[in-house]
Design a protein around this motif. Structure first.
Motif, mmCIF file in Angstrom:
data_model
loop_
_atom_site.group_PDB
_atom_site.id
_atom_site.type_symbol
_atom_site.label_atom_id
_atom_site.label_comp_id
_atom_site.label_asym_id
_atom_site.label_seq_id
_atom_site.Cartn_x
_atom_site.Cartn_y
_atom_site.Cartn_z
ATOM 1 N N ALA A 162 1.065 -3.231 12.463
ATOM 2 C CA ALA A 162 1.630 -4.406 13.122
ATOM 3 C C ALA A 162 3.143 -4.449 12.943
ATOM 4 C CB ALA A 162 0.989 -5.680 12.561
ATOM 5 N N LEU A 163 3.619 -4.123 11.745
ATOM 6 C CA LEU A 163 5.058 -4.120 11.501
ATOM 7 C C LEU A 163 5.769 -3.084 12.358
ATOM 8 C CD1 LEU A 163 5.122 -4.512 7.601
ATOM 9 C CD2 LEU A 163 6.012 -6.160 9.275
ATOM 10 N N LEU A 164 5.138 -1.899 12.493
ATOM 11 C CA LEU A 164 5.755 -0.817 13.268
ATOM 12 C C LEU A 164 5.503 -0.949 14.767
ATOM 13 C CD1 LEU A 164 4.816 2.200 10.929
ATOM 14 C CD2 LEU A 164 7.057 1.113 11.160
ATOM 15 N N SER A 180 -10.503 -1.943 -2.580
ATOM 16 C CA SER A 180 -11.657 -2.003 -1.688
ATOM 17 C C SER A 180 -11.277 -1.446 -0.320
ATOM 18 C CB SER A 180 -12.138 -3.448 -1.531
ATOM 19 O OG SER A 180 -11.170 -4.223 -0.824
ATOM 20 N N GLN A 181 -12.297 -1.007 0.408
ATOM 21 C CA GLN A 181 -12.041 -0.481 1.743
ATOM 22 C C GLN A 181 -11.468 -1.564 2.642
ATOM 23 O OE1 GLN A 181 -15.190 1.879 3.361
ATOM 24 N NE2 GLN A 181 -14.470 1.686 5.474
ATOM 25 N N GLN A 182 -11.940 -2.802 2.466
ATOM 26 C CA GLN A 182 -11.436 -3.911 3.278
ATOM 27 C C GLN A 182 -9.943 -4.154 3.017
ATOM 28 O OE1 GLN A 182 -13.132 -7.749 2.377
ATOM 29 N NE2 GLN A 182 -12.720 -8.552 4.428
ATOM 30 N N ALA A 183 -9.553 -4.125 1.732
ATOM 31 C CA ALA A 183 -8.144 -4.349 1.394
ATOM 32 C C ALA A 183 -7.273 -3.222 1.942
ATOM 33 C CB ALA A 183 -7.984 -4.465 -0.115
ATOM 34 N N LEU A 184 -7.776 -1.991 1.838
ATOM 35 C CA LEU A 184 -7.012 -0.854 2.359
ATOM 36 C C LEU A 184 -6.839 -0.976 3.868
ATOM 37 C CD1 LEU A 184 -5.793 2.041 1.854
ATOM 38 C CD2 LEU A 184 -8.030 2.895 2.535
ATOM 39 N N SER A 185 -7.906 -1.300 4.567
ATOM 40 C CA SER A 185 -7.826 -1.425 6.023
ATOM 41 C C SER A 185 -6.812 -2.491 6.422
ATOM 42 C CB SER A 185 -9.203 -1.775 6.588
ATOM 43 O OG SER A 185 -10.125 -0.732 6.355
ATOM 44 N N LYS A 186 -6.756 -3.592 5.642
ATOM 45 C CA LYS A 186 -5.792 -4.649 5.937
ATOM 46 C C LYS A 186 -4.355 -4.155 5.744
ATOM 47 C CE LYS A 186 -8.671 -8.719 5.027
ATOM 48 N NZ LYS A 186 -8.886 -9.911 4.158
ATOM 49 N N ARG A 187 -4.124 -3.326 4.708
ATOM 50 C CA ARG A 187 -2.783 -2.806 4.474
ATOM 51 C C ARG A 187 -2.343 -1.907 5.626
ATOM 52 N NH1 ARG A 187 -3.238 -0.958 -1.888
ATOM 53 N NH2 ARG A 187 -3.758 -3.033 -2.722
ATOM 54 N N VAL A 188 -3.253 -1.040 6.044
ATOM 55 C CA VAL A 188 -2.912 -0.137 7.144
ATOM 56 C C VAL A 188 -2.664 -0.925 8.427
ATOM 57 C CG1 VAL A 188 -3.759 1.742 8.604
ATOM 58 C CG2 VAL A 188 -4.112 1.840 6.130
ATOM 59 N N ASP A 235 7.251 -1.938 3.090
ATOM 60 C CA ASP A 235 6.555 -2.165 1.827
ATOM 61 C C ASP A 235 5.898 -0.839 1.433
ATOM 62 O OD1 ASP A 235 4.720 -2.762 -0.182
ATOM 63 O OD2 ASP A 235 4.215 -4.720 0.679
ATOM 64 N N LEU A 236 6.320 -0.272 0.294
ATOM 65 C CA LEU A 236 5.792 1.041 -0.088
ATOM 66 C C LEU A 236 4.301 1.002 -0.384
ATOM 67 C CD1 LEU A 236 8.615 2.621 -2.293
ATOM 68 C CD2 LEU A 236 8.078 3.014 0.106
ATOM 69 N N ALA A 237 3.764 -0.135 -0.740
ATOM 70 C CA ALA A 237 2.307 -0.229 -0.945
ATOM 71 C C ALA A 237 1.575 0.022 0.374
ATOM 72 C CB ALA A 237 1.936 -1.595 -1.518
ATOM 73 N N LEU A 238 2.150 -0.482 1.467
ATOM 74 C CA LEU A 238 1.552 -0.235 2.783
ATOM 75 C C LEU A 238 1.708 1.230 3.176
ATOM 76 C CD1 LEU A 238 2.801 -3.369 4.791
ATOM 77 C CD2 LEU A 238 0.804 -3.149 3.300
ATOM 78 N N ARG A 260 1.960 3.755 1.144
ATOM 79 C CA ARG A 260 1.044 4.557 0.327
ATOM 80 C C ARG A 260 -0.383 4.473 0.871
ATOM 81 N NH1 ARG A 260 2.838 3.134 -3.936
ATOM 82 N NH2 ARG A 260 4.011 5.004 -4.502
ATOM 83 N N ALA A 261 -0.793 3.291 1.304
ATOM 84 C CA ALA A 261 -2.128 3.147 1.891
ATOM 85 C C ALA A 261 -2.273 4.044 3.111
ATOM 86 C CB ALA A 261 -2.369 1.685 2.271
ATOM 87 N N PHE A 262 -1.238 4.075 3.938
ATOM 88 C CA PHE A 262 -1.267 4.959 5.110
ATOM 89 C C PHE A 262 -1.330 6.421 4.697
ATOM 90 C CE2 PHE A 262 1.553 7.824 7.473
ATOM 91 C CZ PHE A 262 0.802 7.998 8.618
ATOM 92 N N ALA A 263 -0.463 6.841 3.755
ATOM 93 C CA ALA A 263 -0.368 8.256 3.393
ATOM 94 C C ALA A 263 -1.675 8.769 2.807
ATOM 95 C CB ALA A 263 0.775 8.468 2.406
ATOM 96 N N VAL A 264 -2.303 8.000 1.931
ATOM 97 C CA VAL A 264 -3.556 8.451 1.324
ATOM 98 C C VAL A 264 -4.667 8.497 2.373
ATOM 99 C CG1 VAL A 264 -5.313 7.923 -0.415
ATOM 100 C CG2 VAL A 264 -2.889 7.632 -0.960
ATOM 101 N N THR A 265 -4.680 7.535 3.270
ATOM 102 C CA THR A 265 -5.682 7.565 4.344
ATOM 103 C C THR A 265 -5.447 8.763 5.256
ATOM 104 O OG1 THR A 265 -5.781 5.148 4.279
ATOM 105 C CG2 THR A 265 -6.745 6.226 6.201
ATOM 106 N N ALA A 266 -4.186 9.085 5.515
ATOM 107 C CA ALA A 266 -3.876 10.249 6.344
ATOM 108 C C ALA A 266 -4.318 11.540 5.677
ATOM 109 C CB ALA A 266 -2.378 10.284 6.639
ATOM 110 N N GLU A 267 -4.252 11.607 4.348
ATOM 111 C CA GLU A 267 -4.671 12.806 3.635
ATOM 112 C C GLU A 267 -6.184 12.966 3.639
ATOM 113 O OE1 GLU A 267 -2.998 12.467 -0.230
ATOM 114 O OE2 GLU A 267 -0.911 12.600 0.473
ATOM 115 N N THR A 268 -6.904 11.854 3.519
ATOM 116 C CA THR A 268 -8.365 11.928 3.421
ATOM 117 C C THR A 268 -9.057 11.785 4.768
ATOM 118 O OG1 THR A 268 -8.502 9.532 3.028
ATOM 119 C CG2 THR A 268 -8.304 10.960 1.091
#
Length: 316
Positions: free
Chosen positions: A43-45, A30-38, A4-7, A9-17
């Motif tokens: 979990a998938l990987l 929200s930070q909570q929603a982002l943390s859930k995506r990551v 899922d590219l939304a997931l 993207r959440a990883f990539a932006v977190t990795a940058e910041t």
């Protein structure tokens, strides 16, 4: 597994910041929603992508996943652009800011019309090369030179413009009234460099080629500081692109250099494995502008280019 590219993207932006709060702010969630995506992506990987104790940092798996995650996101942008007819934003980092690189890029952007550029200021070529390698930007524009330790491996370069350079001197310089000068005429003067000379490959090579033994450098404090120093010191000179906006100061003289004329090579750089959809139209536009404006005219008996620039002309 379908990613899922939304997931991603959440990883990539977190990795940058390396900060969940700032990453969430950039993504408008929200930070909570982002943390859930990551966490969902991890979990998938079935691997941890971030260490979260004592600050956020990438795990070894996260380091390996980041470059291919960026490529996946770029491919998604290209796919959307291909079916919607809308051009993706092109991130382009420029350097050599005293020489106004954007005036050349802007000409191509105007010709293309629909090209959506997102310019970014690069500190110098090594920093832009690193950004290209990481996938933090799509293109680079400025003067390219070989980097040590293979730091430019995997990058492609195309010279798009060769610009003559003039000597800029104080109105009180002994050569100020000359209509033109040979580079060798400047051997009695000091070359003033707008930054540390080891960071200015073109000026260093110019000084070595034409035996300019007196050299002064200092921190890059901007164009006004550079011109103020030249204006105040009748013993020094600097180099400036002939087609750039002239200094326009009564206390300065801009004098063409001839026999030979030094040429400053402006190049476009990108990562071999990432061809942004805007790259090929941009390269074609530069080629057309180059033919119309004779941007790539070079005669060895008339002009001077550093060896690395000359090699790129014959082996693009």
């Amino acid at each position: 597994m379908d990613l899922d590219l939304a997931l991603v993207r959440a990883f990539a932006v977190t990795a940058e910041t390396l900060h969940f709060g700032r990453a969430a702010e950039r993504l408008g969630t929200s930070q909570q929603a982002l943390s859930k995506r990551v966490a969902r992506l991890e979990a998938l990987l079935a691997v941890g992508l971030f260490e979260r104790e004592g600050g956020v940092r990438l795990t070894g798996a996260g380091e390996r996943f980041l470059p291919v995650a960026r490529e996946a996101l770029a491919a998604g942008e290209r796919a959307v652009a291909a079916v919607t007819g809308t051009g993706a934003v092109v991130r382009i980092d420029t350097w050599g800011h005293l020489y106004a690189p954007m005036r050349t890029v802007a000409q191509a952007a105007r010709e293309l019309g629909g090209l959506r550029l997102e310019p970014g200021p690069g500190r110098d070529w090594p920093s832009v090369a690193a950004a290209l390698t990481r996938g933090d930007t799509d293109l680079g524009f400025g003067r390219v030179h070989p980097l040590p330790d293979g730091r430019d491996a995997g990058l492609a370069v195309r010279v798009v413009r060769l610009e003559p350079v003039d000597a800029v001197v104080s109105a009180s310089h002994p050569l100020a009234d000359a209509g033109e000068l040979r580079p060798a005429d400047l051997r009695g003067s000091a070359l003033w460099c707008p930054a540390e000379l080891d960071r200015l490959d073109f000026l260093r090579r110019f000084a070595e080629e034409f035996q300019i033994t007196r050299r002064q450098d200092g921190p890059n404090l901007g164009l006004d500081h550079l011109l103020q120093h030249v204006r105040a010191d009748a013993s020094c000179f600097t180099l400036f692109p002939a087609d750039a906006p002239p200094p326009g100061d009564a206390g300065l003289r801009s004098i063409p250099l001839v026999r030979p004329t030094p040429l400053y090579a402006w190049s476009l750089a990108w990562r071999w494995t990432h061809r942004h959809p805007g790259l090929d139209p941009l390269l074609r536009c530069f080629s057309e502008l180059g033919r119309a404006s004779r941007w790539l005219d070079y005669a060895p008996e008339r002009d001077w280019l550093p060896d690395s620039d000359r090699a790129r002309l014959t082996n693009p």
